[in-house]
Motif scaffolding. Structure first.
Motif, mmCIF file in Angstrom:
data_model
loop_
_atom_site.group_PDB
_atom_site.id
_atom_site.type_symbol
_atom_site.label_atom_id
_atom_site.label_comp_id
_atom_site.label_asym_id
_atom_site.label_seq_id
_atom_site.Cartn_x
_atom_site.Cartn_y
_atom_site.Cartn_z
ATOM 1 N N MET A 163 13.851 -4.160 -1.825
ATOM 2 C CA MET A 163 13.076 -3.594 -0.739
ATOM 3 C C MET A 163 12.147 -4.669 -0.181
ATOM 4 O O MET A 163 11.313 -5.204 -0.896
ATOM 5 N N PRO A 164 12.262 -4.982 1.080
ATOM 6 C CA PRO A 164 11.411 -6.016 1.673
ATOM 7 C C PRO A 164 9.966 -5.540 1.803
ATOM 8 O O PRO A 164 9.699 -4.366 2.035
ATOM 9 N N SER A 165 9.056 -6.462 1.666
ATOM 10 C CA SER A 165 7.636 -6.157 1.760
ATOM 11 C C SER A 165 7.223 -5.939 3.212
ATOM 12 O O SER A 165 7.682 -6.643 4.112
ATOM 13 N N ARG A 166 6.323 -5.002 3.430
ATOM 14 C CA ARG A 166 5.777 -4.736 4.759
ATOM 15 C C ARG A 166 4.357 -5.302 4.878
ATOM 16 O O ARG A 166 3.643 -5.011 5.831
ATOM 17 N N TYR A 167 3.984 -6.128 3.909
ATOM 18 C CA TYR A 167 2.611 -6.619 3.856
ATOM 19 C C TYR A 167 2.170 -7.250 5.177
ATOM 20 O O TYR A 167 1.101 -6.901 5.718
ATOM 21 N N GLN A 168 2.944 -8.189 5.693
ATOM 22 C CA GLN A 168 2.546 -8.898 6.918
ATOM 23 C C GLN A 168 2.401 -7.939 8.094
ATOM 24 O O GLN A 168 1.465 -8.049 8.888
ATOM 25 N N GLU A 169 3.304 -6.978 8.189
ATOM 26 C CA GLU A 169 3.258 -5.985 9.269
ATOM 27 C C GLU A 169 2.000 -5.116 9.164
ATOM 28 O O GLU A 169 1.297 -4.890 10.149
ATOM 29 N N VAL A 170 1.715 -4.661 7.966
ATOM 30 C CA VAL A 170 0.541 -3.811 7.752
ATOM 31 C C VAL A 170 -0.733 -4.608 7.984
ATOM 32 O O VAL A 170 -1.668 -4.145 8.651
ATOM 33 N N TYR A 171 -0.782 -5.822 7.475
ATOM 34 C CA TYR A 171 -1.961 -6.673 7.641
ATOM 35 C C TYR A 171 -2.207 -6.963 9.119
ATOM 36 O O TYR A 171 -3.346 -6.912 9.594
ATOM 37 N N ALA A 172 -1.153 -7.240 9.867
ATOM 38 C CA ALA A 172 -1.286 -7.514 11.303
ATOM 39 C C ALA A 172 -1.815 -6.285 12.049
ATOM 40 O O ALA A 172 -2.637 -6.417 12.961
ATOM 41 N N ALA A 173 -1.360 -5.098 11.664
ATOM 42 C CA ALA A 173 -1.840 -3.868 12.306
ATOM 43 C C ALA A 173 -3.332 -3.673 12.039
ATOM 44 O O ALA A 173 -4.084 -3.278 12.936
ATOM 45 N N TRP A 174 -3.742 -3.970 10.807
ATOM 46 C CA TRP A 174 -5.162 -3.846 10.479
ATOM 47 C C TRP A 174 -5.988 -4.846 11.293
ATOM 48 O O TRP A 174 -7.038 -4.519 11.826
ATOM 49 N N GLN A 175 -5.508 -6.089 11.398
ATOM 50 C CA GLN A 175 -6.241 -7.120 12.132
ATOM 51 C C GLN A 175 -6.350 -6.780 13.620
ATOM 52 O O GLN A 175 -7.387 -7.010 14.236
ATOM 53 N N LYS A 176 -5.278 -6.251 14.174
ATOM 54 C CA LYS A 176 -5.242 -5.960 15.610
ATOM 55 C C LYS A 176 -6.260 -4.885 16.000
ATOM 56 O O LYS A 176 -6.964 -5.021 16.994
ATOM 57 N N ASP A 177 -6.327 -3.815 15.213
ATOM 58 C CA ASP A 177 -7.225 -2.709 15.545
ATOM 59 C C ASP A 177 -7.637 -1.976 14.262
ATOM 60 O O ASP A 177 -7.030 -0.972 13.897
ATOM 61 N N PRO A 178 -8.668 -2.492 13.578
ATOM 62 C CA PRO A 178 -9.069 -1.893 12.295
ATOM 63 C C PRO A 178 -9.374 -0.399 12.393
ATOM 64 O O PRO A 178 -8.997 0.374 11.517
ATOM 65 N N GLU A 179 -10.047 0.013 13.442
ATOM 66 C CA GLU A 179 -10.419 1.422 13.549
ATOM 67 C C GLU A 179 -9.189 2.312 13.697
ATOM 68 O O GLU A 179 -9.080 3.350 13.039
ATOM 69 N N ALA A 180 -8.236 1.920 14.515
ATOM 70 C CA ALA A 180 -6.996 2.708 14.662
ATOM 71 C C ALA A 180 -6.197 2.691 13.364
ATOM 72 O O ALA A 180 -5.619 3.708 12.969
ATOM 73 N N PHE A 181 -6.178 1.552 12.689
ATOM 74 C CA PHE A 181 -5.461 1.433 11.418
ATOM 75 C C PHE A 181 -6.004 2.436 10.409
ATOM 76 O O PHE A 181 -5.263 3.192 9.781
ATOM 77 N N TRP A 182 -7.341 2.471 10.248
ATOM 78 C CA TRP A 182 -7.938 3.360 9.264
ATOM 79 C C TRP A 182 -7.918 4.820 9.710
ATOM 80 O O TRP A 182 -7.859 5.724 8.875
ATOM 81 N N ALA A 183 -7.925 5.064 11.015
ATOM 82 C CA ALA A 183 -7.775 6.446 11.500
ATOM 83 C C ALA A 183 -6.408 6.988 11.110
ATOM 84 O O ALA A 183 -6.282 8.133 10.653
ATOM 85 N N GLU A 184 -5.384 6.161 11.254
ATOM 86 C CA GLU A 184 -4.028 6.569 10.857
ATOM 87 C C GLU A 184 -3.942 6.758 9.337
ATOM 88 O O GLU A 184 -3.354 7.730 8.862
ATOM 89 N N ALA A 185 -4.544 5.852 8.578
ATOM 90 C CA ALA A 185 -4.535 5.971 7.117
ATOM 91 C C ALA A 185 -5.258 7.246 6.680
ATOM 92 O O ALA A 185 -4.835 7.910 5.723
ATOM 93 N N ALA A 186 -6.322 7.609 7.377
ATOM 94 C CA ALA A 186 -7.104 8.801 7.027
ATOM 95 C C ALA A 186 -6.297 10.084 7.183
ATOM 96 O O ALA A 186 -6.608 11.095 6.556
ATOM 97 N N GLU A 187 -5.255 10.045 7.991
ATOM 98 C CA GLU A 187 -4.394 11.225 8.165
ATOM 99 C C GLU A 187 -3.596 11.529 6.907
ATOM 100 O O GLU A 187 -3.069 12.626 6.745
ATOM 101 N N GLN A 188 -3.508 10.567 5.995
ATOM 102 C CA GLN A 188 -2.693 10.727 4.795
ATOM 103 C C GLN A 188 -3.432 11.378 3.629
ATOM 104 O O GLN A 188 -2.846 11.610 2.581
ATOM 105 N N ILE A 189 -4.723 11.655 3.803
ATOM 106 C CA ILE A 189 -5.469 12.295 2.720
ATOM 107 C C ILE A 189 -5.985 13.646 3.190
ATOM 108 O O ILE A 189 -6.006 13.947 4.387
ATOM 109 N N ASP A 190 -6.403 14.463 2.240
ATOM 110 C CA ASP A 190 -6.967 15.773 2.543
ATOM 111 C C ASP A 190 -8.484 15.658 2.605
ATOM 112 O O ASP A 190 -9.102 15.054 1.727
ATOM 113 N N TRP A 191 -9.058 16.246 3.618
ATOM 114 C CA TRP A 191 -10.498 16.177 3.851
ATOM 115 C C TRP A 191 -11.129 17.552 3.687
ATOM 116 O O TRP A 191 -10.552 18.556 4.108
#
Length: 147
Positions: free
Chosen positions: A1-29
């Motif tokens: 299975m190829p790593s998605r590290y570079q892709e994920v890291y680039a998404a975080w660098q491009k727009d940290p707030e959007a990155f974490w908003a999307e990540a926040a959808e994966q947990i229960d609040w």
């Protein structure tokens, strides 16, 4: 299975707030955040300013509720003692619920600070999760020099 590290890291660098908003959808609040980041709060800002979640629920309970009760949740493999043990999500939940009840009976409440002085064994994980379940903060220490 190829790593998605570079892709994920680039998404975080491009727009940290959007990155974490999307990540926040994966947990229960308990209270879903309406604001992802506030740069005005403290030297480093503050993430999920008005959000509230329970780490214990997200780590254990929701997996039991979503049909993963019998799947491994924690694998303990000690190179020191040679002990090996696996705990399912349901077993973890049972351990954590029982310990949280004991802590509550001893007076531990939301906002309290609890020091856990234990070796790196499964019960230390159960203790940390039990504290999180109650809303208490944890200071973990492996020996007295770190207190």
């Amino acid at each position: 299975m190829p790593s998605r590290y570079q892709e994920v890291y680039a998404a975080w660098q491009k727009d940290p707030e959007a990155f974490w908003a999307e990540a926040a959808e994966q947990i229960d609040w308990v209270n879903k955040p309406t604001r992802i980041f506030d740069p005005e709060q403290g030297a480093f800002g503050r993430w999920f300013v008005d959000g509230t979640c329970n780490a214990c629920f997200n780590a254990v309970d929701r997996h039991v509720a979503n049909g993963r009760a019998d799947q491994p949740a924690l694998i303990y493999d000690s190179p020191v003692t040679g002990a090996k043990r696996s705990f399912t999500y349901l077993q973890m939940q049972e351990e954590v619920v029982a310990l949280a009840a004991v802590l509550r009976a001893q007076g531990v409440r939301k906002g309290d600070i609890v020091i856990i002085y234990m070796p790196m064994i499964p019960q230390a994980v159960f203790a940390m999760l039990a504290c999180a379940r109650l809303g208490a903060s944890v200071v973990a220490a492996r020996d007295a020099r770190s207190l």
